[in-house]
Design an enzyme around this catalytic site. Structure first.
Site, mmCIF file in Angstrom:
data_model
loop_
_atom_site.group_PDB
_atom_site.id
_atom_site.type_symbol
_atom_site.label_atom_id
_atom_site.label_comp_id
_atom_site.label_asym_id
_atom_site.label_seq_id
_atom_site.Cartn_x
_atom_site.Cartn_y
_atom_site.Cartn_z
ATOM 1 N N THR A 120 6.613 4.675 13.097
ATOM 2 C CA THR A 120 7.418 4.760 11.792
ATOM 3 C C THR A 120 7.430 6.156 10.991
ATOM 4 O OG1 THR A 120 7.144 2.430 12.203
ATOM 5 C CG2 THR A 120 7.927 3.093 9.926
ATOM 6 N N CYS A 276 2.180 -2.577 9.024
ATOM 7 C CA CYS A 276 3.692 -2.249 8.750
ATOM 8 C C CYS A 276 4.160 -2.404 7.255
ATOM 9 C CB CYS A 276 4.544 -2.943 9.880
ATOM 10 S SG CYS A 276 4.367 -2.388 11.559
#
Ligand SMILES: NC(=O)c1ccc[n+]([C@@H]2O[C@H](COP(=O)([O-])OP(=O)(O)OC[C@H]3O[C@@H](n4cnc5c(N)ncnc54)[C@H](O)[C@@H]3O)[C@@H](O)[C@H]2O)c1
Length: 468
Positions: A120, A276
């Site tokens: 990410t 996350c």
């Protein structure tokens, strides 16, 4: 196809194993030599349901090998970068590992390679990668860079990878887009041997969404930030329910029945954690700031989440009166069930605060205790929930492991000093817990039972009088 995966963490290992499962020849590298040695010897460095079996299967037929990043760069026609992007102190994503891999590829790779960011990353990282590869390339490397954000969830990563709702790719050349489609073809058509379910039920084919690199990168950060916002939203609704006397479970159910809202991520609790949401929200805020966009909505999402542990601690304090010297059983340390991952888990802040206030903590988690020991060395680790509850003044549930639903509550009732359960995940039934002889405190579910109702000030009255 010959594929390489760099970084054998939760994402990289799942990616490597599943790409091999659908027929590719995969080489996966890992820079942590202890982890690499484990993988080469068939030992799992992390817990993830089904992953070990998939790895065993694909290694047995020679479709997955582990080794160094240099070997991985030499192997794959396409190279997936799956290294970590942890937060820096200012909230930015730390792209050191990505930069290091890009430099190694530029220096060592020859011919044409498709370089895929699966980690990410902030928007425009693909553009930076292209620039970096051009600057450092010494062997006439020809390349494309594609973004392929990963949406898997720890705990169901194999299932999520093989049966996704969508596969998003960001590619700025037709060649890169075609190669990405070719890599994922078996998943797009759902034509492969499923290692999780025998006779795997036919599902809806995933959507293959092809876009430009910047948009693909934004899709990942925007998705995670939106989900985090949903959690913080329902957590604030839970707070309001506690004050006015309403049941957040019913409120969430009523909201979720609206298809524009949907029921997912409307479970209130002690807050989100993991590798996350916390870091991706921070990174997204920073991207917006640097781009001159005021996205302070997300600052609130983060603040609400940071206050969750304190809010829950207040419930513990209220029940125990004095925390010092109390024995507290903490059930669950992982940031969510079915993983051993404790990164940014609410359990860490909670346990540290309880220790600071002088409590004695006996903890149990089915999978995460080894990873928790270096982070929380001053607590006692127990081999089951009963042992943790022995003589406890309170049982505190931090992770909703399924096994906590299957316990012998009579046995627990006689093991504890005081039958008090504080459930930070609303995983148990309030009426059932009262019937079993426990004082049960959860999140946003007031009024819960007639008994508890009777023992507390009528919140509706106090709310009304507060108004004037
Ligand atoms: N964990 C999740 O649920 C999840 C889901 C979607 C996306 N992501 C993203 O995927 C990325 C990886 O996350 P993760 O949870 O797998 O992290 P992780 O820390 O578990 O794994 C990263 C691995 O990369 C290794 N590594 C670092 N530099 C390397 C190099 N030069 N060569 C080889 N190996 C190297 C590290 O040692 C580590 O084992 C992050 O950007 C994360 O935000 C994670």
């Amino acid at each position: 196809m010959k594929l390489s995966v760099i970084g054998a963490g939760y994402v990289g290992l799942t990616t490597a194993a599943c790409l091999a499962q659908i027929g590719h020849e995969v080489f996966c590298s890992e820079s942590d030599l202890a982890k690499l040695a484990k993988l080469q010897n068939g030992v799992m460095p992390l817990f993830e349901p089904h992953l070990e079996d998939v790895i065993k299967g694909v290694r047995a037929v020679g479709r997955l090998r582990f080794g160094s990043t240099e070997e991985a760069i030499a192997w794959g026609d396409a190279i997936f970068i799956c290294v970590g992007t942890p937060p820096l102190a200012n909230g930015d994503a730390d792209l050191c590992a990505i930069e290091g891999v890009a430099r190694a590829i530029a220096k060592r790779a020859t011919g044409y390679r498709l370089i895929i960011e699966k980690s990410t990353v902030p928007v425009q990282t693909g553009a930076q990668l292209r620039k970096h590869l051009s600057v450092h390339s010494t062997n006439g490397l020809r390349y494309d860079v594609a973004s392929n954000p990963e949406f898997l969830r720890e705990g169901t990563s194999v299932e999520d990878f093989l049966h996704p709702d969508r596969i998003v790719i960001g590619a700025d050349s037709p060649r890169a887009a075609d190669l990405m489609r070719e890599i994922y073809e078996p998943i797009i058509k759902q034509e492969f041997t499923c290692p999780v379910h025998s006779g795997c039920p036919k599902r809806k084919d995933p959507v293959f969404l092809a876009t430009d690199t910047n948009s693909a990168e934004l899709i990942k950060h925007a998705s995670n930030s939106f989900l985090a916002m949903k959690i913080s939203f329902i957590n604030m609704v839970a707070n309001l329910c506690e004050v006015v006397g309403a049941d957040v479970t019913k409120v969430a159910e009523g909201m979720g029945l609206d298809p524009r809202i949907g029921p997912a991520f409307l479970n209130p609790g002690i807050g989100f954690g993991g590798f996350c949401f916390p870091k991706d929200v921070q990174a997204f805020v920073r991207i917006a700031e640097k781009s001159g966009c005021d996205f302070s909505l997300l600052n609130e999402v983060e603040k609400i989440n940071q206050r969750r542990v304190e809010h829950f601690l207040d419930k513990i304090r209220k029940e125990l009166w004095v925390v010092r010297g109390k024995k507290i059983a903490v059930w669950g340390l992982a940031f969510k069930p079915n993983t051993d991952d404790i990164r940014f888990a609410p359990s860490i802040a909670l346990v540290k605060a309880l220790l600071d206030e002088g409590a004695e903590v006996n903890a149990y988690d089915p999978e995460a205790m080894e990873k928790a020991k270096p982070v929380l060395p001053a607590i006692t680790y127990c081999s089951n929930p009963y042992e943790a509850a022995e003589g406890a003044d309170a049982i505190v549930i931090v992770t909703e492991w399924e096994e906590f639903r299957q316990l012998d509550w009579d046995r627990l009732r006689s093991a504890v000093e005081r039958p008090l359960v504080l459930d930070g995940r609303n995983m148990l039934d309030p009426t059932e817990m009262t019937r079993r002889g426990f004082h049960y405190v959860s999140v946003g579910r007031f009024p819960m039972t007639p008994e508890q109702n009777a023992s507390t000030t009528n919140p509706v009255q106090s709310f009304a009088s507060a108004e004037g």
